[in-house]
Design a protein around this motif. Structure first.
Motif, PDB file in Angstrom:
ATOM      1  N   ALA A  24       0.831  -1.211   0.000  1.00  5.88           N
ATOM      2  CA  ALA A  24       0.000   0.000   0.000  1.00  5.88           C
ATOM      3  C   ALA A  24       0.861   1.254   0.000  1.00  5.88           C
ATOM      4  N   ALA A  25       1.961   1.232   0.762  1.00  2.36           N
ATOM      5  CA  ALA A  25       2.858   2.390   0.805  1.00  2.36           C
ATOM      6  C   ALA A  25       3.577   2.579  -0.522  1.00  2.36           C
ATOM      7  N   ALA A  26       4.028   1.479  -1.114  1.00  4.32           N
ATOM      8  CA  ALA A  26       4.688   1.572  -2.422  1.00  4.32           C
ATOM      9  C   ALA A  26       3.727   2.130  -3.462  1.00  4.32           C
ATOM     10  N   ALA A  28       1.110   4.035  -2.893  1.00  5.78           N
ATOM     11  CA  ALA A  28       0.865   5.445  -2.590  1.00  5.78           C
ATOM     12  C   ALA A  28       1.967   6.308  -3.187  1.00  5.78           C
ATOM     13  N   ALA A  29       3.207   5.821  -3.108  1.00  3.02           N
ATOM     14  CA  ALA A  29       4.333   6.566  -3.684  1.00  3.02           C
ATOM     15  C   ALA A  29       4.273   6.567  -5.207  1.00  3.02           C
ATOM     16  N   LEU A  30       3.902   5.435  -5.792  1.00  4.86           N
ATOM     17  CA  LEU A  30       3.776   5.364  -7.252  1.00  4.86           C
ATOM     18  C   LEU A  30       2.689   6.319  -7.745  1.00  4.86           C
ATOM     19  N   GLN A  31       1.551   6.305  -7.080  1.00  6.77           N
ATOM     20  CA  GLN A  31       0.455   7.184  -7.493  1.00  6.77           C
ATOM     21  C   GLN A  31       0.827   8.659  -7.335  1.00  6.77           C
ATOM     22  N   ALA A  32       1.527   8.986  -6.258  1.00 11.16           N
ATOM     23  CA  ALA A  32       1.931  10.373  -6.026  1.00 11.16           C
ATOM     24  C   ALA A  32       2.869  10.881  -7.108  1.00 11.16           C
ATOM     25  N   ASN A  33       3.582   9.947  -7.754  1.00 11.77           N
ATOM     26  CA  ASN A  33       4.523  10.316  -8.810  1.00 11.77           C
ATOM     27  C   ASN A  33       4.022   9.938 -10.197  1.00 11.77           C
ATOM     28  N   HIS A  34       2.722   9.616 -10.287  1.00 13.79           N
ATOM     29  CA  HIS A  34       2.032   9.385 -11.563  1.00 13.79           C
ATOM     30  C   HIS A  34       2.559   8.157 -12.298  1.00 13.79           C
ATOM     31  N   PHE A  76       6.353   7.543   0.127  1.00 18.56           N
ATOM     32  CA  PHE A  76       6.375   6.221   0.757  1.00 18.56           C
ATOM     33  C   PHE A  76       6.421   6.356   2.269  1.00 18.56           C
ATOM     34  N   PHE A  77       7.379   7.129   2.773  1.00 17.82           N
ATOM     35  CA  PHE A  77       7.536   7.248   4.220  1.00 17.82           C
ATOM     36  C   PHE A  77       6.337   7.921   4.870  1.00 17.82           C
ATOM     37  N   ALA A  78       5.777   8.926   4.198  1.00 16.46           N
ATOM     38  CA  ALA A  78       4.607   9.613   4.754  1.00 16.46           C
ATOM     39  C   ALA A  78       3.447   8.640   4.948  1.00 16.46           C
ATOM     40  N   TYR A  79       3.246   7.762   3.958  1.00 15.87           N
ATOM     41  CA  TYR A  79       2.153   6.792   4.063  1.00 15.87           C
ATOM     42  C   TYR A  79       2.489   5.698   5.064  1.00 15.87           C
ATOM     43  N   TYR A  80       3.676   5.110   4.937  1.00 13.36           N
ATOM     44  CA  TYR A  80       3.997   3.942   5.759  1.00 13.36           C
ATOM     45  C   TYR A  80       4.071   4.289   7.239  1.00 13.36           C
ATOM     46  N   ASP A  81       4.616   5.432   7.543  1.00 13.38           N
ATOM     47  CA  ASP A  81       4.711   5.822   8.951  1.00 13.38           C
ATOM     48  C   ASP A  81       3.334   5.980   9.598  1.00 13.38           C
ATOM     49  N   GLU A  82       2.321   6.264   8.806  1.00 13.04           N
ATOM     50  CA  GLU A  82       0.956   6.404   9.336  1.00 13.04           C
ATOM     51  C   GLU A  82       0.190   5.086   9.344  1.00 13.04           C
ATOM     52  N   TYR A 115      13.830   0.290   7.519  1.00 13.63           N
ATOM     53  CA  TYR A 115      14.481   1.417   8.183  1.00 13.63           C
ATOM     54  C   TYR A 115      14.261   1.376   9.693  1.00 13.63           C
ATOM     55  N   GLN A 116      15.239   1.908  10.413  1.00 12.64           N
ATOM     56  CA  GLN A 116      15.342   1.695  11.850  1.00 12.64           C
ATOM     57  C   GLN A 116      14.099   2.108  12.639  1.00 12.64           C
ATOM     58  N   SER A 117      13.564   3.289  12.361  1.00 12.93           N
ATOM     59  CA  SER A 117      12.443   3.772  13.168  1.00 12.93           C
ATOM     60  C   SER A 117      11.228   2.862  13.018  1.00 12.93           C
ATOM     61  N   ALA A 118      10.955   2.397  11.810  1.00 11.16           N
ATOM     62  CA  ALA A 118       9.814   1.510  11.597  1.00 11.16           C
ATOM     63  C   ALA A 118      10.057   0.145  12.231  1.00 11.16           C
ATOM     64  N   THR A 119      11.285  -0.339  12.146  1.00  7.84           N
ATOM     65  CA  THR A 119      11.613  -1.621  12.765  1.00  7.84           C
ATOM     66  C   THR A 119      11.340  -1.574  14.258  1.00  7.84           C
ATOM     67  N   ARG A 120      11.810  -0.536  14.928  1.00 13.40           N
ATOM     68  CA  ARG A 120      11.610  -0.417  16.376  1.00 13.40           C
ATOM     69  C   ARG A 120      10.136  -0.237  16.729  1.00 13.40           C
ATOM     70  N   ARG A 121       9.415   0.552  15.955  1.00  9.38           N
ATOM     71  CA  ARG A 121       7.996   0.762  16.231  1.00  9.38           C
ATOM     72  C   ARG A 121       7.202  -0.533  16.114  1.00  9.38           C
ATOM     73  N   LEU A 122       7.492  -1.309  15.092  1.00  2.00           N
ATOM     74  CA  LEU A 122       6.767  -2.564  14.891  1.00  2.00           C
ATOM     75  C   LEU A 122       7.053  -3.560  16.004  1.00  2.00           C
ATOM     76  N   ILE A 123       8.303  -3.671  16.390  1.00  2.00           N
ATOM     77  CA  ILE A 123       8.654  -4.601  17.464  1.00  2.00           C
ATOM     78  C   ILE A 123       7.999  -4.175  18.778  1.00  2.00           C
ATOM     79  N   LYS A 124       8.050  -2.889  19.085  1.00  2.00           N
ATOM     80  CA  LYS A 124       7.440  -2.392  20.322  1.00  2.00           C
ATOM     81  C   LYS A 124       5.930  -2.597  20.317  1.00  2.00           C
ATOM     82  N   HIS A 125       5.311  -2.417  19.151  1.00  2.88           N
ATOM     83  CA  HIS A 125       3.859  -2.529  19.041  1.00  2.88           C
ATOM     84  C   HIS A 125       3.392  -3.980  19.181  1.00  2.88           C
TER      85      HIS A 125
END
Length: 218
Positions: A24-26, A28-34, A76-82, A115-125
Motif C-alpha cells: 500500500a505504501a509503495a 501510494a508513492a507510485l500514485q503520487a509520482n504518476h 512512501f515514508f509519509a504513508y507507511y509511517d501512518e 528502516y530503523q524507526s519503523a523496525t523499532r515501532r513494529l517490534i514495540k507494538h
C-alpha cells in the motif's frame, strides 16, 4: 548450543506479515509520482533489500533511476509511517515462540533491512513483552543485508559467540546474510519466498512452523 544462546530474527516475512502495508505504501508513492501501481504479489517479490530497492523494483522500466527513487521516498515514508500496523500481523505461533525462548534464557534479536524507526515501532507494538538484546534496522551508516555487519553488531551487543547463534529468516537475503556472517541459519517457509528458492541456498534448517525453532536452539 551452550551459554549465551542467541536467535536473530529477520522481521518482514519472518516475525511479521507486513506485505499488505508495504504494498500500500509503495503504491501510494507510485500514485503520487504518476506511475502505475503494482499488485501485492509483485511487491512481495520486490521486498528484502531495503526501501530504496523496493521502490526501484516497483518503478516501471525506464524510470528505475536514483532520482526517481529519491522522488518516491517522501510519499512512501509519509504513508507507511501512518499505516505500518494497519494490516500487519505476527505470523501464527511467533509470539508463543518468542515467549518460550525468552523464558528458556535464550537471547533474542532482530536484524532487518527495514528502516530503523519503523523496525523499532513494529517490534514495540507487536512484541512489548519481549526483551530483545538488539533491534536493528537499516541505518545510513551500516550496509544493508546480506552484508554481515548487522549480525556482527548484534553479536557485540549480546555477547554471544557465533557457534551459539541461530539466524532465522525467510529470504535469499537472509540465507546469504547468515552464510556471510558464519552463523547457522533456519529458513522459514511461511514468508515471502518459496521453499524451492530457499532450499537452493542450503540452510542448516528449514521449518514450516515457529514451534520447531525452539527445538533447533535446544
Amino acid at each position: 548450543m551452550n551459554e549465551a544462546r542467541l536467535v536473530i530474527f529477520d522481521l518482514d516475512g519472518t516475525l511479521l506479515n507486513t506485505i499488505a502495508d508495504l504494498a500500500a505504501a509503495a503504491n501510494a508513492a507510485l500514485q503520487a509520482n504518476h506511475f502505475p501501481v503494482r499488485t501485492q504479489a509483485e511487491c512481495q517479490r520486490f521486498v528484502g533489500n531495503g526501501i530504496n530497492k523496493l521502490l526501484e523494483r516497483a518503478l516501471p522500466q525506464g524510470h528505475k533511476t536514483p532520482q526517481d527513487v529519491a522522488n518516491m521516498r517522501p510519499a512512501f515514508f509519509a504513508y507507511y509511517d501512518e499505516h505500518l500496523t494497519d494490516q500487519t500481523r505476527p505470523y501464527p505461533g511467533v509470539k508463543e515462540l518468542l515467549v518460550k525462548l525468552q523464558a528458556g534464557g535464550v537471547k533474542l534479536a532482530v536484524a532487518s533491512n527495514k528502516y530503523q524507526s519503523a523496525t523499532r515501532r513494529l517490534i514495540k507494538h507487536f512484541f512489548p513483552e519481549i526483551s530483545f538484546a538488539a533491534v536493528l534496522g537499516q541505518r545510513d551508516d551500516v550496509p544493508v543485508k546480506p552484508d554481515p555487519a548487522i549480525v556482527e553488531e548484534i553479536l557485540w551487543a549480546s555477547g554471544a559467540q557465533k557457534q551459539n547463534v541461530l539466524y532465522v529468516g525467510d529470504s535469499d537475503v537472509d540465507m546469504q546474510t547468515a552464510h556471510n556472517a558464519g552463523v547457522r541459519v533456519c529458513a522459514v517457509t511461511w514468508g515471502f519466498r518459496s521453499r524451492e528458492e530457499l532450499m537452493s541456498y542450503k540452510p542448516d534448517f528449514m521449518t514450516d512452523t515457529p514451534a520447531e525453532i525452539a527445538d533447533m536452539v535446544d
